[in-house]
Design a protein around this motif. Structure first.
Motif, short mmCIF file in Angstrom:
data_model
loop_
_atom_site.label_atom_id
_atom_site.label_comp_id
_atom_site.label_asym_id
_atom_site.label_seq_id
_atom_site.Cartn_x
_atom_site.Cartn_y
_atom_site.Cartn_z
N MET A 1 91.83 4.03 38.28
CA MET A 1 91.91 2.41 38.56
C MET A 1 90.77 2.43 40.05
O MET A 1 90.59 1.32 40.03
N ALA A 2 91.06 3.30 40.46
CA ALA A 2 90.29 3.58 41.94
C ALA A 2 88.77 3.19 41.91
O ALA A 2 88.17 2.36 42.35
N SER A 3 88.35 3.77 40.65
CA SER A 3 86.96 3.65 40.45
C SER A 3 86.29 2.39 39.87
O SER A 3 85.38 1.98 40.15
N PHE A 4 87.30 1.83 39.10
CA PHE A 4 87.22 0.16 38.91
C PHE A 4 87.00 -0.49 40.12
O PHE A 4 86.06 -1.33 40.24
N PHE A 5 87.81 -0.39 41.01
CA PHE A 5 87.60 -1.26 42.26
C PHE A 5 86.63 -0.78 43.27
O PHE A 5 86.00 -1.59 44.02
N GLU A 6 86.05 0.51 42.95
CA GLU A 6 84.85 0.91 43.90
C GLU A 6 83.72 0.35 43.00
O GLU A 6 82.55 0.42 43.92
N MET A 7 83.76 -0.01 41.86
CA MET A 7 82.84 -0.42 41.23
C MET A 7 81.16 0.10 41.33
O MET A 7 80.11 -0.17 41.66
N GLY A 8 81.48 1.47 41.15
CA GLY A 8 80.40 2.51 41.32
C GLY A 8 79.50 2.61 42.28
O GLY A 8 78.51 2.67 42.66
N GLY A 9 80.19 2.21 43.54
CA GLY A 9 79.75 2.23 44.89
C GLY A 9 79.07 0.93 45.38
O GLY A 9 78.76 0.56 46.47
N TYR A 10 79.17 -0.08 44.31
CA TYR A 10 78.86 -1.34 44.85
C TYR A 10 79.85 -2.47 45.15
O TYR A 10 79.66 -3.88 45.25
N ALA A 11 81.05 -2.05 45.38
CA ALA A 11 82.09 -2.86 45.62
C ALA A 11 81.95 -3.74 46.91
O ALA A 11 82.61 -5.01 47.10
N GLY A 12 81.28 -3.22 47.96
CA GLY A 12 80.92 -3.82 49.22
C GLY A 12 80.16 -5.28 48.92
O GLY A 12 80.18 -6.31 49.60
N PHE A 13 79.33 -5.22 47.88
CA PHE A 13 78.70 -6.49 47.33
C PHE A 13 79.34 -7.34 46.33
O PHE A 13 79.30 -8.78 46.24
N ILE A 14 80.03 -6.43 45.35
CA ILE A 14 80.70 -7.45 44.26
C ILE A 14 81.67 -7.98 44.64
O ILE A 14 81.99 -9.42 44.45
N TRP A 15 82.79 -7.43 45.59
CA TRP A 15 83.97 -8.14 45.61
C TRP A 15 83.79 -9.41 46.74
O TRP A 15 84.31 -10.45 46.30
N PRO A 16 82.82 -9.55 47.59
CA PRO A 16 82.39 -10.51 48.23
C PRO A 16 81.98 -11.56 47.57
O PRO A 16 82.22 -12.66 47.54
N ALA A 17 81.06 -11.29 46.49
CA ALA A 17 80.47 -12.15 45.79
C ALA A 17 81.57 -12.86 44.88
O ALA A 17 81.35 -14.22 44.39
N TYR A 18 82.35 -12.21 44.22
CA TYR A 18 83.52 -12.61 43.38
C TYR A 18 84.12 -13.60 44.12
O TYR A 18 84.64 -14.63 44.00
N GLY A 19 84.64 -13.24 45.66
CA GLY A 19 85.37 -14.11 46.41
C GLY A 19 84.54 -15.44 46.85
O GLY A 19 85.26 -16.39 46.86
N ILE A 20 83.50 -15.51 47.02
CA ILE A 20 82.70 -16.59 47.30
C ILE A 20 82.55 -17.54 46.14
O ILE A 20 82.71 -18.76 46.29
N VAL A 21 82.47 -16.91 44.88
CA VAL A 21 82.26 -17.74 43.86
C VAL A 21 83.70 -18.43 43.48
O VAL A 21 83.79 -19.65 43.29
N ALA A 22 84.83 -17.72 43.71
CA ALA A 22 85.98 -18.06 43.69
C ALA A 22 86.21 -19.37 44.62
O ALA A 22 86.96 -20.23 44.21
N ILE A 23 85.98 -19.22 45.82
CA ILE A 23 85.94 -20.43 46.81
C ILE A 23 85.22 -21.57 46.50
O ILE A 23 85.56 -22.78 46.54
N VAL A 24 84.05 -21.52 45.98
CA VAL A 24 82.96 -22.68 45.58
C VAL A 24 83.67 -23.17 44.50
O VAL A 24 83.80 -24.43 44.27
N MET A 25 84.40 -22.49 43.46
CA MET A 25 84.78 -23.05 42.33
C MET A 25 86.26 -23.96 42.47
O MET A 25 86.36 -25.10 42.18
#
Length: 63
Positions: A1-25
């Motif tokens: 499960m932790a590897s999913f949330f780490e997103m292959g080392g790109y979590a620092g880019f992916i999760w903020p992008a998801y957050g921004i999209v959620a806010i915009v929506m």
């Protein structure tokens, strides 16, 4: 499960992008609902104004 949330080392880019999209929506939904209410108010006002200005219906052969 932790590897999913780490997103292959790109979590620092992916999760903020998801957050921004959620806010915009969410902002778009709120704006759309506000505009819908305003447009319904405007329509009701125009319909009320039209009913007052409307001439009596004519009955005749021309219709």
């Amino acid at each position: 499960m932790a590897s999913f949330f780490e997103m292959g080392g790109y979590a620092g880019f992916i999760w903020p992008a998801y957050g921004i999209v959620a806010i915009v929506m969410a902002v778009l939904v709120v704006q759309s609902l506000r505009d819908l209410r305003e447009q319904r108010r405007l329509l009701a006002a125009l319909e009320g104004e039209g009913a007052r200005k409307r001439a009596p219906a004519r009955t005749g052969a021309g219709q």
